[in-house]
Motif scaffolding. Structure first.
Motif, PDB file in Angstrom:
ATOM      1  N   SER A   1      51.175  49.965   0.876  1.00  0.00           N
ATOM      2  CA  SER A   1      52.184  48.903   0.804  1.00  0.00           C
ATOM      3  C   SER A   1      52.276  48.141   2.118  1.00  0.00           C
ATOM      4  CB  SER A   1      53.554  49.501   0.459  1.00  0.00           C
ATOM      5  OG  SER A   1      53.581  49.981  -0.863  1.00  0.00           O
ATOM      6  N   ARG A   2      52.348  48.870   3.224  1.00  0.00           N
ATOM      7  CA  ARG A   2      52.491  48.208   4.530  1.00  0.00           C
ATOM      8  C   ARG A   2      51.336  47.247   4.784  1.00  0.00           C
ATOM      9  NH1 ARG A   2      51.720  49.152  10.684  1.00  0.00           N
ATOM     10  NH2 ARG A   2      49.973  50.524  10.226  1.00  0.00           N
TER      11      ARG A   2
ATOM     12  N   GLN B   1      62.325  61.362  -9.095  1.00  0.00           N
ATOM     13  CA  GLN B   1      63.237  60.319  -8.635  1.00  0.00           C
ATOM     14  C   GLN B   1      63.087  59.081  -9.509  1.00  0.00           C
ATOM     15  OE1 GLN B   1      62.705  58.929  -4.591  1.00  0.00           O
ATOM     16  NE2 GLN B   1      64.799  58.222  -4.480  1.00  0.00           N
ATOM     17  N   GLU B   2      64.205  58.472  -9.809  1.00  0.00           N
ATOM     18  CA  GLU B   2      64.222  57.257 -10.610  1.00  0.00           C
ATOM     19  C   GLU B   2      63.471  56.133  -9.890  1.00  0.00           C
ATOM     20  OE1 GLU B   2      67.624  54.195 -12.416  1.00  0.00           O
ATOM     21  OE2 GLU B   2      68.193  55.835 -11.060  1.00  0.00           O
ATOM     22  N   PRO B   3      62.550  55.434 -10.584  1.00  0.00           N
ATOM     23  CA  PRO B   3      61.906  54.263  -9.968  1.00  0.00           C
ATOM     24  C   PRO B   3      62.897  53.107  -9.901  1.00  0.00           C
ATOM     25  CG  PRO B   3      61.058  54.611 -12.195  1.00  0.00           C
ATOM     26  CD  PRO B   3      62.032  55.715 -11.920  1.00  0.00           C
ATOM     27  N   ARG B   4      63.270  52.742  -8.666  1.00  0.00           N
ATOM     28  CA  ARG B   4      64.286  51.713  -8.462  1.00  0.00           C
ATOM     29  C   ARG B   4      63.734  50.607  -7.573  1.00  0.00           C
ATOM     30  NH1 ARG B   4      68.342  53.618  -5.333  1.00  0.00           N
ATOM     31  NH2 ARG B   4      69.756  51.967  -6.018  1.00  0.00           N
ATOM     32  N   PHE B   5      64.006  49.379  -7.961  1.00  0.00           N
ATOM     33  CA  PHE B   5      63.524  48.207  -7.239  1.00  0.00           C
ATOM     34  C   PHE B   5      63.956  48.225  -5.779  1.00  0.00           C
ATOM     35  CE2 PHE B   5      63.927  43.706  -5.970  1.00  0.00           C
ATOM     36  CZ  PHE B   5      62.654  43.238  -6.289  1.00  0.00           C
ATOM     37  N   ASP B   6      65.162  48.726  -5.512  1.00  0.00           N
ATOM     38  CA  ASP B   6      65.716  48.670  -4.154  1.00  0.00           C
ATOM     39  C   ASP B   6      65.071  49.669  -3.196  1.00  0.00           C
ATOM     40  OD1 ASP B   6      67.414  46.642  -4.870  1.00  0.00           O
ATOM     41  OD2 ASP B   6      69.135  47.946  -5.256  1.00  0.00           O
ATOM     42  N   ASN B   7      64.464  50.722  -3.703  1.00  0.00           N
ATOM     43  CA  ASN B   7      63.763  51.668  -2.829  1.00  0.00           C
ATOM     44  C   ASN B   7      62.394  51.091  -2.493  1.00  0.00           C
ATOM     45  OD1 ASN B   7      65.788  53.574  -2.672  1.00  0.00           O
ATOM     46  ND2 ASN B   7      65.033  54.790  -4.383  1.00  0.00           N
ATOM     47  N   ARG B   8      62.123  50.904  -1.190  1.00  0.00           N
ATOM     48  CA  ARG B   8      60.924  50.128  -0.884  1.00  0.00           C
ATOM     49  C   ARG B   8      60.386  50.397   0.519  1.00  0.00           C
ATOM     50  NH1 ARG B   8      62.354  44.838   1.665  1.00  0.00           N
ATOM     51  NH2 ARG B   8      64.593  44.848   2.096  1.00  0.00           N
ATOM     52  N   VAL B   9      59.132  50.027   0.673  1.00  0.00           N
ATOM     53  CA  VAL B   9      58.486  49.915   1.981  1.00  0.00           C
ATOM     54  C   VAL B   9      58.545  48.463   2.386  1.00  0.00           C
ATOM     55  CG1 VAL B   9      56.345  50.202   3.288  1.00  0.00           C
ATOM     56  CG2 VAL B   9      56.938  51.841   1.477  1.00  0.00           C
TER      57      VAL B   9
END
Length: 484
Positions: free
Chosen positions: A217-218, A337-345
């Motif tokens: 991602s980075r 863990q729930e896949p959530r848009f707000d959790n991110r790199v």
């Protein structure tokens, strides 16, 4: 064979495939593609062994829930994080590829059947033993599940001789990706730089980025900025839906009838809620790990339960006088863990020594994540009580409402997943079902960053299965008449 960076810089070879990153996915692909006869270059940004200079590239900021420092959670040298891998493996469950009732975004664009043909080859590559088949525990809502618990393989050690002797694969160390050159929907060259500041360019028909569940991602966030958004035109999900496996000690249990769960014969038993129970109780997947206590710890648990519930204490004393063998159990867990848009790199303002912004991980566990572990434990407690085969004691942090996750201890599995999720359409993810970037005909991703959801199983086996599947796809592409 090994190529020093200065040798790579002076040669004019065009490769069939250039793989960036030499961890589980990268080494598995290099070895397999070489066996298929394709001229492959494997580029590792680190060295042959650990160095502070290379490891420092992994420093980054964490925002949100307590987490392991990013430069402690992975390794940056040949072999990647397989150099500290524990060797625990099982495939994802079939229902992990489907939309769970509690979280529809858990669906993959492929099924378990797409990866099943690569299990045997992946198990051989990773030195895995075949685990016992899972089976339901009647009336409990759980399945007894099994892991391969063999000796952890260090891929750089296992395949060093192969990489050095192969006529089809070259590998280079301290070869750090800093730029991509693209034209008309194809990546044409990768620019690599070593720690001395020397640069070279590599041409290949296909490129594979295999740098791990944060670095994929980075690097793509940075490279997409450099291309003015042309590498990934719809980057709305780039870095998003990042996931881990939360890990914690979740309680204790006293089993009046250890044989009911297999703990009369085994010291460690693993349980997971059935697919029907996941739907009924609105759970994500969860793995409970029951570890049998020694005699002294079991007696301490009996004493504690007897103080809390005197009537039960009398029954326990009677059973002990009759010679009944009871076992205390320590419960640990790893859960989805729930896949959530707000959790991110995301990219930080600080840059590494190559001028690339460091990682900024934004990670927060959701109400569904907390519900999953608490209700999975309550489900087990209900079974023990209803069948009168034991009693459960939740960990203090899990017994309280609202649940507040521990800020110390194990925290998570160091399993970095998501961020470049696989999907049917570019609006939903970064790669298609073949792990190819939607906007580039010849650039692919390998590793757990492509996971749309994560189940509870350790990811290494699935990483390698996906890598082997990608090898077969690239083999077919390279053997098409246009590549003759």
């Amino acid at each position: 064979m090994y190529l020093a960076f200065d040798t790579l810089a002076t040669q004019a070879t065009d490769y069939d495939i250039c793989i960036i990153g030499a961890g589980a996915a990268g080494i598995a692909m290099a070895v397999t593609l070489a066996e298929q006869g394709h001229r492959t270059l494997l580029c590792e940004g680190g060295e042959a062994s650990y160095s502070e200079r290379s490891q420092a590239i992994y420093r980054g900021e964490v925002v949100g829930d307590p987490y392991i420092p990013l430069d402690d959670a992975r390794l940056r040298y040949l072999g990647g994080s397989t150099n500290h891998w524990g060797g625990v493996c099982r495939p994802l469950d079939a229902h992990d590829f489907t939309a769970k009732t509690a979280a529809p975004d858990t669906a993959w664009p492929i099924t378990q059947e797409a990866l099943a043909p690569y299990y045997t080859q992946a198990a051989k590559l990773l030195n895995l033993t075949q685990p016992h088949a899972d089976y339901p525990v009647p009336g409990s809502g759980f399945e007894r599940i099994y892991f391969s618990l063999g000796n952890p393989v260090r891929l750089k050690d296992k395949y060093a001789a192969t990489l050095n002797a192969s006529a089809h694969v070259n590998y280079c160390l301290t070869a750090n990706l800093v730029a991509l050159e693209r034209h008309a929907g194809r990546v044409e060259r990768a620019t690599l730089r070593n720690f001395q500041g020397d640069e070279c360019q590599v041409r290949a028909r296909y490129f594979v980025l295999a740098c791990g569940g944060i670095e994929n991602s980075r690097l793509l966030l940075w490279l997409n900025q450099q291309s003015n958004g042309q590498l990934i035109r719809n980057a709305s999900t780039l870095g998003r839906y990042w996931m881990e496996h939360p890990h914690a000690s979740v309680g204790q249990a006293l089993l009046f009838e250890p044989q009911a769960l297999g703990l009369d014969q085994e010291y460690n038993v693993f349980l997971s809620p059935t697919p029907d129970m996941l739907s009924k109780r609105q759970l994500l997947n969860c793995g409970l790990r029951l570890h049998r206590m020694n005699r002294e710890a079991t007696q301490q648990l009996i004493n504690t339960l007897s103080q809390d519930a005197p009537a039960l204490g009398e029954q326990l004393s009677t059973w002990q006088a009759q010679g009944r063998v009871m076992h205390g159990v320590i419960l640990r867990a790893a859960w989805e863990q729930e896949p959530r848009f707000d959790n991110r790199v995301a990219l930080d303002t600080e840059v590494d020594e190559f001028g690339i912004p460091r990682s900024r991980l934004i990670w927060q566990q959701s109400a569904l994540d907390r519900h999953t572990i608490r209700d999975s434990m309550l489900l087990l407690g209900e079974h023990l009580l209803n069948q009168n085969i034991g009693r459960l004691k939740l960990a203090d942090w899990l017994a309280a409402q609202p649940v507040v996750m521990p800020s110390e201890g194990e925290l998570a599995g160091r399993h970095h997943m998501g961020g470049t999720r696989m999907s049917h359409r570019a609006e939903q993810g970064i790669v298609n079902s073949d792990c190819r970037l939607f906007d580039q005909e010849n650039m692919y991703l390998a590793g757990s960053s492509v996971f749309p959801s994560v189940g509870h199983a350790n990811p290494t086996l699935t990483i390698v299965q996906l890598a082997l599947r990608l090898c077969d796809h690239l083999d077919r592409q390279l053997r098409r008449p246009s590549h003759a």
